[in-house]
Scaffold this motif. Structure first.
Motif, PDB file in Angstrom:
ATOM      1  N   VAL A   1       8.282   0.227   2.727  1.00 38.07           N
ATOM      2  CA  VAL A   1       7.324  -0.819   2.370  1.00 38.07           C
ATOM      3  C   VAL A   1       7.879  -2.201   2.717  1.00 38.07           C
ATOM      4  O   VAL A   1       9.024  -2.519   2.410  1.00 38.07           O
ATOM      5  CB  VAL A   1       7.007  -0.758   0.861  1.00 38.07           C
ATOM      6  N   ASP A   2       7.050  -3.019   3.357  1.00 36.70           N
ATOM      7  CA  ASP A   2       7.409  -4.416   3.616  1.00 36.70           C
ATOM      8  C   ASP A   2       6.408  -5.401   3.015  1.00 36.70           C
ATOM      9  O   ASP A   2       6.673  -6.600   3.004  1.00 36.70           O
ATOM     10  CB  ASP A   2       7.515  -4.674   5.126  1.00 36.70           C
ATOM     11  N   ALA A   3       5.263  -4.909   2.566  1.00 32.17           N
ATOM     12  CA  ALA A   3       4.244  -5.798   2.014  1.00 32.17           C
ATOM     13  C   ALA A   3       3.678  -5.204   0.733  1.00 32.17           C
ATOM     14  O   ALA A   3       3.460  -3.996   0.639  1.00 32.17           O
ATOM     15  CB  ALA A   3       3.114  -6.012   3.020  1.00 32.17           C
ATOM     16  N   VAL A   4       3.458  -6.080  -0.246  1.00 34.56           N
ATOM     17  CA  VAL A   4       2.918  -5.648  -1.540  1.00 34.56           C
ATOM     18  C   VAL A   4       1.759  -6.572  -1.915  1.00 34.56           C
ATOM     19  O   VAL A   4       1.879  -7.802  -1.818  1.00 34.56           O
ATOM     20  CB  VAL A   4       3.991  -5.675  -2.646  1.00 34.56           C
ATOM     21  N   VAL A   5       0.673  -5.965  -2.352  1.00 34.96           N
ATOM     22  CA  VAL A   5      -0.500  -6.700  -2.823  1.00 34.96           C
ATOM     23  C   VAL A   5      -0.733  -6.339  -4.284  1.00 34.96           C
ATOM     24  O   VAL A   5      -0.711  -5.161  -4.652  1.00 34.96           O
ATOM     25  CB  VAL A   5      -1.750  -6.327  -1.991  1.00 34.96           C
TER      26      VAL A   5
ATOM     27  N   VAL B   1      -1.204   2.289  -6.547  1.00 35.48           N
ATOM     28  CA  VAL B   1      -1.207   2.747  -7.935  1.00 35.48           C
ATOM     29  C   VAL B   1      -2.198   1.878  -8.715  1.00 35.48           C
ATOM     30  O   VAL B   1      -2.243   0.658  -8.545  1.00 35.48           O
ATOM     31  CB  VAL B   1       0.200   2.676  -8.566  1.00 35.48           C
ATOM     32  N   VAL B   2      -3.014   2.518  -9.533  1.00 38.85           N
ATOM     33  CA  VAL B   2      -3.929   1.806 -10.422  1.00 38.85           C
ATOM     34  C   VAL B   2      -3.156   1.452 -11.688  1.00 38.85           C
ATOM     35  O   VAL B   2      -2.413   2.275 -12.227  1.00 38.85           O
ATOM     36  CB  VAL B   2      -5.154   2.675 -10.773  1.00 38.85           C
ATOM     37  N   LEU B   3      -3.304   0.228 -12.151  1.00 37.45           N
ATOM     38  CA  LEU B   3      -2.634  -0.233 -13.362  1.00 37.45           C
ATOM     39  C   LEU B   3      -3.674  -0.310 -14.482  1.00 37.45           C
ATOM     40  O   LEU B   3      -4.592  -1.138 -14.430  1.00 37.45           O
ATOM     41  CB  LEU B   3      -1.996  -1.609 -13.139  1.00 37.45           C
ATOM     42  N   ARG B   4      -3.556   0.564 -15.446  1.00 33.06           N
ATOM     43  CA  ARG B   4      -4.572   0.665 -16.499  1.00 33.06           C
ATOM     44  C   ARG B   4      -4.776  -0.664 -17.218  1.00 33.06           C
ATOM     45  O   ARG B   4      -3.830  -1.348 -17.587  1.00 33.06           O
ATOM     46  CB  ARG B   4      -4.181   1.753 -17.511  1.00 33.06           C
ATOM     47  N   ALA B   5      -6.063  -1.018 -17.392  1.00 34.38           N
ATOM     48  CA  ALA B   5      -6.443  -2.256 -18.080  1.00 34.38           C
ATOM     49  C   ALA B   5      -5.826  -3.495 -17.428  1.00 34.38           C
ATOM     50  O   ALA B   5      -5.624  -4.513 -18.089  1.00 34.38           O
ATOM     51  CB  ALA B   5      -6.049  -2.184 -19.557  1.00 34.38           C
ATOM     52  N   HIS B   6      -5.556  -3.408 -16.126  1.00 31.18           N
ATOM     53  CA  HIS B   6      -4.832  -4.497 -15.460  1.00 31.18           C
ATOM     54  C   HIS B   6      -5.334  -4.719 -14.036  1.00 31.18           C
ATOM     55  O   HIS B   6      -5.851  -5.781 -13.720  1.00 31.18           O
ATOM     56  CB  HIS B   6      -3.330  -4.151 -15.471  1.00 31.18           C
ATOM     57  N   GLY B   7      -5.186  -3.723 -13.151  1.00 27.99           N
ATOM     58  CA  GLY B   7      -5.574  -3.914 -11.764  1.00 27.99           C
ATOM     59  C   GLY B   7      -4.994  -2.842 -10.878  1.00 27.99           C
ATOM     60  O   GLY B   7      -5.009  -1.667 -11.227  1.00 27.99           O
ATOM     61  N   LEU B   8      -4.433  -3.248  -9.741  1.00 25.06           N
ATOM     62  CA  LEU B   8      -3.792  -2.283  -8.850  1.00 25.06           C
ATOM     63  C   LEU B   8      -2.663  -2.948  -8.087  1.00 25.06           C
ATOM     64  O   LEU B   8      -2.593  -4.167  -7.959  1.00 25.06           O
ATOM     65  CB  LEU B   8      -4.801  -1.652  -7.885  1.00 25.06           C
ATOM     66  N   THR B   9      -1.776  -2.101  -7.566  1.00 28.91           N
ATOM     67  CA  THR B   9      -0.721  -2.527  -6.646  1.00 28.91           C
ATOM     68  C   THR B   9      -0.845  -1.678  -5.403  1.00 28.91           C
ATOM     69  O   THR B   9      -0.965  -0.452  -5.480  1.00 28.91           O
ATOM     70  CB  THR B   9       0.673  -2.352  -7.273  1.00 28.91           C
ATOM     71  N   SER B  10      -0.837  -2.336  -4.240  1.00 25.95           N
ATOM     72  CA  SER B  10      -0.936  -1.653  -2.960  1.00 25.95           C
ATOM     73  C   SER B  10       0.281  -2.025  -2.122  1.00 25.95           C
ATOM     74  O   SER B  10       0.648  -3.197  -2.048  1.00 25.95           O
ATOM     75  CB  SER B  10      -2.225  -2.055  -2.242  1.00 25.95           C
ATOM     76  N   ALA B  11       0.912  -1.024  -1.491  1.00 25.81           N
ATOM     77  CA  ALA B  11       2.121  -1.265  -0.714  1.00 25.81           C
ATOM     78  C   ALA B  11       1.989  -0.623   0.656  1.00 25.81           C
ATOM     79  O   ALA B  11       1.439   0.470   0.800  1.00 25.81           O
ATOM     80  CB  ALA B  11       3.333  -0.689  -1.451  1.00 25.81           C
ATOM     81  N   ALA B  12       2.528  -1.304   1.672  1.00 20.79           N
ATOM     82  CA  ALA B  12       2.424  -0.789   3.036  1.00 20.79           C
ATOM     83  C   ALA B  12       3.480  -1.451   3.906  1.00 20.79           C
ATOM     84  O   ALA B  12       4.242  -2.307   3.450  1.00 20.79           O
ATOM     85  CB  ALA B  12       1.025  -1.045   3.601  1.00 20.79           C
TER      86      ALA B  12
END
Length: 239
Positions: free
Chosen positions: A82-86, A150-161
């Motif tokens: 992974v080099d980028a995280v959203v 990964v979905v973050l419960r009651a929060h949002g998400l994190t996406s990595a690529a």
């Protein structure tokens, strides 16, 4: 782009990109913070994995890394692929998860990259906390495993690529699947995964289409000039 798609309303959300073993570019918060939709070149700063300036003057002018910088840095520490995280806060993703609706491959040719991503599984991190330190970030990475989102419960998400483009497009795909699932359930329907025979027929369209062309489309949707201050065409990945 994330804000324009409704994935991060208000002043929440951030994006990072690894530049070497110890440093990353990340959207920081400055004295004129207005949210992701109004990000400027000046908001993107070079910091190290501990949140310190990555070069002299990088955090001058009242800039500071986001409180959830460990969410980014712990992924980068543990995932060499992974080099980028959203990190974003899509309301439909949060609502679907809280309603007990998982991100599943419910469509086929409607969204082939999204379907493939969902078929591999989208894990859920069960804690709705602000991921503000390495301990909490390590828990999230553990939930994420080797998956790209990964979905973050009651929060949002994190996406990595491997790149910002793919990380953003993955987040958009998950949001789209969550929104469709909510519509189906709201209409009284029952969710069903795409049959294996149909899944086997979905072709690999290649990165030139699923990333490069999709990225140009997303940028073209945005209002205003599509070049940066140096004249680079932002509709071309890598520029």
């Amino acid at each position: 782009m994330l804000a324009a798609r409704g994935l991060s309303d208000g002043i929440l959300g951030h994006v990072s990109l690894r530049v070497d073993e110890r440093r990353l570019l990340v959207r920081c918060r400055g004295p004129a913070e207005r949210g992701l939709a109004f990000t400027t070149v000046a908001d993107v700063r070079l910091v190290d994995l501990d949140g310190q300036p990555g070069a002299p003057g990088e955090l001058d002018g009242g800039y500071a890394p986001p409180n959830e910088l460990p969410l980014h840095t712990e992924v980068l520490r543990r995932r060499p692929d992974v080099d980028a995280v959203v990190h974003a806060h899509p309301p439909d993703v949060v609502a679907a998860d809280l309603a007990g609706i998982a991100i599943r491959p419910i469509v086929g040719a409607f969204d082939i990259p999204g379907t493939r991503l969902a078929a591999g599984g989208v894990p859920v991190h069960p804690r709705g906390v602000l991921i503000r330190n390495r301990r909490l970030a390590a828990e999230m990475v553990e939930s994420m495993g080797e998956r790209p989102v990964v979905v973050l419960r009651a929060h949002g998400l994190t996406s990595a690529a491997a790149g910002v483009e793919r990380a953003v497009l993955q987040a958009i795909a998950v949001d789209g699947l969550a929104r469709l699932a909510l519509r189906v359930v709201s209409a009284g329907g029952t969710l069903a995964d795409l049959p294996e025979a149909d899944m086997a027929e979905l072709p690999d369209l290649g990165a030139a289409f699923t990333t490069a062309t999709a990225w140009r489309h997303e940028l073209a949707r945005l209002p205003g000039d599509k070049t940066d201050t140096t004249g680079h065409d932002l509709t071309r990945p890598g520029e």
